[in-house]
Write a protein that holds these residues in place. Structure first.
Motif, short mmCIF file in Angstrom:
data_model
loop_
_atom_site.label_atom_id
_atom_site.label_comp_id
_atom_site.label_asym_id
_atom_site.label_seq_id
_atom_site.Cartn_x
_atom_site.Cartn_y
_atom_site.Cartn_z
N GLY A 179 46.63 45.69 23.71
CA GLY A 179 47.99 45.37 24.14
C GLY A 179 48.26 45.52 25.62
O GLY A 179 49.40 45.41 26.05
N TYR A 180 47.24 45.76 26.44
CA TYR A 180 47.42 45.88 27.89
C TYR A 180 47.32 44.48 28.51
O TYR A 180 46.29 44.09 29.05
N LEU A 181 48.40 43.74 28.44
CA LEU A 181 48.39 42.33 28.82
C LEU A 181 48.17 42.05 30.31
O LEU A 181 47.66 40.99 30.65
N PRO A 182 48.53 42.97 31.25
CA PRO A 182 48.24 42.66 32.65
C PRO A 182 46.75 42.44 32.94
O PRO A 182 46.39 41.81 33.93
N ILE A 183 45.87 42.90 32.05
CA ILE A 183 44.43 42.69 32.24
C ILE A 183 44.09 41.20 32.14
O ILE A 183 43.01 40.78 32.58
N LEU A 184 45.00 40.39 31.60
CA LEU A 184 44.77 38.94 31.54
C LEU A 184 44.61 38.36 32.95
O LEU A 184 43.89 37.38 33.14
N ILE A 185 45.26 38.97 33.94
CA ILE A 185 45.10 38.53 35.33
C ILE A 185 43.65 38.78 35.78
O ILE A 185 43.04 37.93 36.43
N VAL A 186 43.11 39.91 35.40
CA VAL A 186 41.72 40.25 35.74
C VAL A 186 40.76 39.29 35.03
O VAL A 186 39.79 38.82 35.63
N ILE A 187 41.04 38.99 33.77
CA ILE A 187 40.19 38.05 33.04
C ILE A 187 40.23 36.67 33.69
O ILE A 187 39.20 36.02 33.85
N ALA A 188 41.43 36.23 34.12
CA ALA A 188 41.54 34.95 34.83
C ALA A 188 40.70 34.98 36.11
O ALA A 188 40.00 34.01 36.42
N GLY A 189 40.73 36.10 36.84
CA GLY A 189 39.91 36.24 38.04
C GLY A 189 38.43 36.21 37.73
O GLY A 189 37.64 35.61 38.47
N ALA A 190 38.03 36.83 36.62
CA ALA A 190 36.62 36.83 36.22
C ALA A 190 36.16 35.41 35.87
O ALA A 190 35.06 35.00 36.24
N VAL A 191 37.01 34.67 35.17
CA VAL A 191 36.67 33.28 34.82
C VAL A 191 36.57 32.44 36.09
O VAL A 191 35.63 31.65 36.26
N LEU A 192 37.51 32.63 37.01
CA LEU A 192 37.48 31.90 38.28
C LEU A 192 36.22 32.26 39.07
O LEU A 192 35.56 31.37 39.64
N GLY A 193 35.86 33.53 39.10
CA GLY A 193 34.65 33.95 39.79
C GLY A 193 33.40 33.37 39.18
O GLY A 193 32.46 32.98 39.89
#
Length: 137
Positions: A110-124
């Motif tokens: 339920g820690y949804l702000p980590i979705l920003i990190v996942i988006a960054g990982a996908v972009l990387g």
């Protein structure tokens, strides 16, 4: 049916990551400050289990879910490549407070702000695909 097996293994992995506090930002922070052994113990246990499981797969010729033999290909030994990659991975881990496994565990918790990190990982990962051939081997 195999997809259900993968889903159940992923759920078990996520529960293990969460309950062991391997997905805890505080535990990761402690590790990078060399204040506690907790994460080093988890990582060390994972490495030892990984070695044992890989040796068992090789010795007993374990097959994949699809019935194909599991083969391990030797990696090329390139120190600069691993140093640069390890530096980038470690920097991302320290800045985000999570590496790829715990990132998805945190979404499930339920820690949804980590979705920003996942988006960054996908972009990387996408950017790496663009420059892969130009990097040192």
């Amino acid at each position: 049916m195999r997809s259900l097996s993968y889903l159940l293994i992923g759920i078990l992995f996520g529960i293990t990551m969460f309950k062991s506090e391997a997905a805890s930002w505080f535990r990761i922070y402690e590790m990078f400050k060399f204040d506690a052994f907790h994460m080093y113990g988890i990582i060390g246990t994972a490495v030892v289990l990984g070695v044992i499981i890989v040796q068992a797969i090789k010795r007993f010729k374990v097959k994949s879910f699809y019935g194909d033999p599991i083969q391990f290909e030797p990696k090329e030994k390139s120190v600069p490549r691993y140093l640069i990659g390890g530096f980038i991975f470690g920097l991302g881990w320290a800045l985000a407070g999570a590496c790829p496994g715990p990132m998805f565990t945190l979404v499930g918790a339920g820690y949804l702000p980590i979705l920003i990190v996942i988006a960054g990982a996908v972009l990387g990962t996408w950017a790496y695909g663009l420059v892969k051939e130009k990097l040192p081997h």
